[in-house]
Design a protein around this motif. Structure first.
Motif, short mmCIF file in Angstrom:
data_model
loop_
_atom_site.label_atom_id
_atom_site.label_comp_id
_atom_site.label_asym_id
_atom_site.label_seq_id
_atom_site.Cartn_x
_atom_site.Cartn_y
_atom_site.Cartn_z
N ARG A 85 3.11 13.03 -37.75
CA ARG A 85 3.41 12.97 -36.31
C ARG A 85 3.46 14.38 -35.72
O ARG A 85 2.99 14.62 -34.61
N ARG A 86 4.02 15.30 -36.47
CA ARG A 86 4.09 16.70 -36.02
C ARG A 86 2.69 17.29 -35.87
O ARG A 86 2.38 17.96 -34.89
N ILE A 87 1.84 17.03 -36.84
CA ILE A 87 0.46 17.52 -36.78
C ILE A 87 -0.26 16.92 -35.58
O ILE A 87 -0.94 17.63 -34.83
N ASP A 88 -0.10 15.62 -35.37
CA ASP A 88 -0.74 14.96 -34.22
C ASP A 88 -0.25 15.55 -32.90
O ASP A 88 -1.04 15.80 -31.99
N ALA A 89 1.07 15.79 -32.80
CA ALA A 89 1.64 16.36 -31.58
C ALA A 89 1.09 17.76 -31.34
O ALA A 89 0.76 18.14 -30.21
N HIS A 90 0.98 18.53 -32.41
CA HIS A 90 0.45 19.89 -32.30
C HIS A 90 -1.00 19.85 -31.80
O HIS A 90 -1.39 20.63 -30.92
N ARG A 91 -1.79 18.94 -32.33
CA ARG A 91 -3.18 18.82 -31.89
C ARG A 91 -3.26 18.41 -30.43
O ARG A 91 -4.09 18.93 -29.68
N ARG A 92 -2.43 17.46 -30.03
CA ARG A 92 -2.44 17.03 -28.62
C ARG A 92 -2.08 18.18 -27.70
O ARG A 92 -2.70 18.38 -26.67
N ASN A 93 -1.05 18.94 -28.08
CA ASN A 93 -0.62 20.06 -27.24
C ASN A 93 -1.68 21.15 -27.18
O ASN A 93 -1.89 21.75 -26.14
N ARG A 94 -2.33 21.39 -28.30
CA ARG A 94 -3.38 22.42 -28.32
C ARG A 94 -4.54 21.98 -27.45
O ARG A 94 -5.07 22.77 -26.68
N ASP A 95 -4.95 20.72 -27.55
CA ASP A 95 -6.05 20.22 -26.74
C ASP A 95 -5.68 20.19 -25.26
O ASP A 95 -6.50 20.47 -24.40
N ALA A 96 -4.43 19.85 -24.96
CA ALA A 96 -3.99 19.79 -23.56
C ALA A 96 -3.94 21.17 -22.94
O ALA A 96 -4.08 21.33 -21.73
N ALA A 97 -3.75 22.20 -23.78
CA ALA A 97 -3.66 23.57 -23.27
C ALA A 97 -5.02 24.09 -22.80
O ALA A 97 -5.10 25.07 -22.09
N LEU A 98 -6.10 23.43 -23.19
CA LEU A 98 -7.42 23.87 -22.75
C LEU A 98 -7.67 23.41 -21.32
O LEU A 98 -7.48 22.25 -20.99
N ASP A 99 -8.07 24.34 -20.51
CA ASP A 99 -8.41 24.03 -19.12
C ASP A 99 -9.88 23.68 -19.07
O ASP A 99 -10.74 24.53 -19.32
N PRO A 100 -10.21 22.42 -18.73
CA PRO A 100 -11.62 22.03 -18.72
C PRO A 100 -12.46 22.80 -17.70
O PRO A 100 -13.67 22.83 -17.79
N GLU A 101 -11.80 23.44 -16.74
CA GLU A 101 -12.52 24.23 -15.74
C GLU A 101 -12.71 25.68 -16.17
O GLU A 101 -13.28 26.47 -15.43
N GLU A 102 -12.19 26.03 -17.35
CA GLU A 102 -12.33 27.39 -17.87
C GLU A 102 -13.81 27.75 -17.93
O GLU A 102 -14.61 27.03 -18.53
#
Length: 188
Positions: A85-102
């Protein structure tokens, strides 16, 4: 300890068969603080650790029937769930931190066909101009521009004095510039 291990496995079995809330409460009270401490040791903050431990316990409630006491202990099973669960949460947070408009994430604009053709012509002319250089100059130009070596690195690798390396490269560029200007290529 073996009896406690069996007792925990029996409690999971009661949850799986009868949705026994008392059994779940006992497991929850025993494992939740341990899971939180484990998650904090792995690097989670206290709030995240609490949330992840609760998610692991909810998974126990929902998937108790999947537990197999012959493969692992309840504790091992729960720690694995919490870690995942921790690994999954880390992946979600890392992916969410990417700005698709970057801008760096945007595809580059296709190159203009004229620019591609001009670049190929320029490369062909440079290749022809390089071919007329003496071999020792070609090798030094190759080391400098294709291998990215500095003049002192080239001198060290080739065994030539640094001044010789610099003068040969300068002479090679002078010849290349002249050959390319004669072919009408002024950008070099």
């Amino acid at each position: 300890m073996a009896s406690e291990r069996d007792e925990f496995a029996d409690l999971v079995e009661r949850i799986a068969r009868h949705r026994d809330r008392e059994a779940f409460g006992r497991l929850f009270d025993h494992f939740t603080p341990r899971l939180e401490a484990y998650l904090i040791r792995l690097g989670s903050d206290a709030g995240s650790a609490e949330e992840l431990a609760q998610e692991a316990m909810v998974t126990l409630w929902r998937k108790a029937a999947l537990f197999d006491r012959t493969k692992s202990s309840v504790g091992t099973w729960l720690y694995r769930i919490a870690r995942n669960r921790r690994i999954d949460a880390h992946r979600r947070n890392r992916d969410a931190a990417l700005d698709p408009e970057e801008p760096l994430l945007q595809p580059s604009a296709p190159e203009d066909a004229d620019e591609i053709i001009d670049a190929r012509r320029r490369e062909d002319k440079i290749r022809v101009a390089l071919a007329v250089l003496p071999p020792e100059q070609i090798e030094l130009v190759r080391l400098a521009f294709y291998s990215g070596l500095s003049h002192s690195q080239i001198a060290e690798q080739s065994g030539l004095p640094l001044g010789t390396v610099k003068s040969r490269i300068r002479l090679a560029f002078s010849r290349l510039r002249k050959a390319l200007e004669d072919d009408g290529l002024t950008e070099f």
